[in-house]
Design an enzyme around this catalytic site. Sequence first.
Site, PDB file in Angstrom:
ATOM      1  N   SER A   1       3.178   2.179   6.740  1.00  0.00           N
ATOM      2  CA  SER A   1       2.235   3.050   6.037  1.00  0.00           C
ATOM      3  C   SER A   1       0.828   2.451   6.001  1.00  0.00           C
ATOM      4  CB  SER A   1       2.722   3.301   4.603  1.00  0.00           C
ATOM      5  OG  SER A   1       2.688   2.119   3.852  1.00  0.00           O
TER       6      SER A   1
ATOM      7  N   LYS B   1      -0.744  -0.664  -0.677  1.00  0.00           N
ATOM      8  CA  LYS B   1      -1.576   0.517  -0.388  1.00  0.00           C
ATOM      9  C   LYS B   1      -3.032   0.227  -0.734  1.00  0.00           C
ATOM     10  CE  LYS B   1       1.752   3.595   0.579  1.00  0.00           C
ATOM     11  NZ  LYS B   1       2.780   2.518   0.703  1.00  0.00           N
TER      12      LYS B   1
END
Lengths: 194, 194
Positions: free
Chosen positions: B116, B154
């Site tokens: 991701s 993230k």
Amino acid sequence: MNKQTEILNYINKKLNSEGHAPSVREIATAVNLKSTSSVQYHLDNLVKKGHLSKKANLSRSISNNKKITNFKTIPVIGEISAGTPLLAEENKVGEIPILEEKYSKDLFALKVNGDSMIEAGIHDGDIVVIDKNIEPKNGDIGAFMINDTEATIKYLDSISGKKYLIPANKNYKNYEINENTQPVGKVVSLFRDI
Amino acid sequence: MNKQTEILNYINKKLNSEGHAPSVREIATAVNLKSTSSVQYHLDNLVKKGHLSKKANLSRSISNNKKITNFKTIPVIGEISAGTPLLAEENKVGEIPILEEKYSKDLFALKVNGDSMIEAGIHDGDIVVIDKNIEPKNGDIGAFMINDTEATIKYLDSISGKKYLIPANKNYKNYEINENTQPVGKVVSLFRDI
DNA sequence: CATAATTTAGAACATATGTTCGAAAAAAAA
DNA sequence: TTTTTTTTCGAACATATGTTCTAAATTATG
């Protein structure tokens, strides 16, 4: 702090700063004990508890029992100046730690210049570790010297029989390997400060 | 090998294996010298040349002069199992070396799971170092716990007043931060084996 | 070869250092 | 408080260890 840990701390501190263990009398002074036998008392306990090792009747033979994880360092090379051998001291810009079990003489590190390999997750400023003992094969990322003046990190691959250095960036072109291109080694790992 | 380097090697070997320096007489025996004064002769030279340090009249006070680059290790955390505290021993999958000057108690490392963050050059399997002492700010890459069961890496950023965890991969969606999202720390560096 | 420089040897010396033992002091337990 | 345990002390002892000095042996140099 209790006397025992006070002694342990002092010993560790001295081992670290002096490179050798303190004597029983030095310990006594440092932790405010008037008698060497008081120190012996605690040393015995520390040995029993497994914190220290010492040898009987041996001066300054106290050593620390904690498992030491051993590292070696490999040089990090920055810009390559024309003519200067790759690993010359003047090209060195730092050192990075390598676990001893992974260490080999043929490892060195190169600071990446530019973003030609960005799609392979290798960014400008990253440090790549190169194993000179592994010749890059097709599909590998390798380090190459071009004209003895420039070190570059690229994919190596064959296209219709010819060998190319292939960047991982659409904005850069493939470079056909010629007699001025020397493989240095395979890129085996990478470090980045974020 | 000449006597001087033979002695130097023996001392280094002993420093490493025993945790303390050998005595002059031990050195004499080890390198086949019959007299302690012969050893002294070489020790003096080694000190003059800067290879060793020693203190006058002090037993086993020889220490190595080479700059020791000190490292510490920080734990590498793998999969987080539900309920288990982040740094619990059972989550640990390894250790990586950190230069002592960069080391802090609040560092640990996390093995990255998934792609991701691939557009930020962080790949599946990479190891990221996280500083728990630095709270990720907008624009930073941070580590976050979701529901106490999952650690994720993230970007953190605000979009029209709301805070989001933002992947660096077009195939993933932003995740709005809620009461089940806890910041763990800022990602400060990265390791990769290639 | 002769000479100088380097290296080794042997012995003696001074002391830094680990060790031991019994008793006193301090702290903890009953 | 009394008893027990833990910790500290002081002194004496044995020796491991660094140091020094002179001479011999070895190696290098001219």
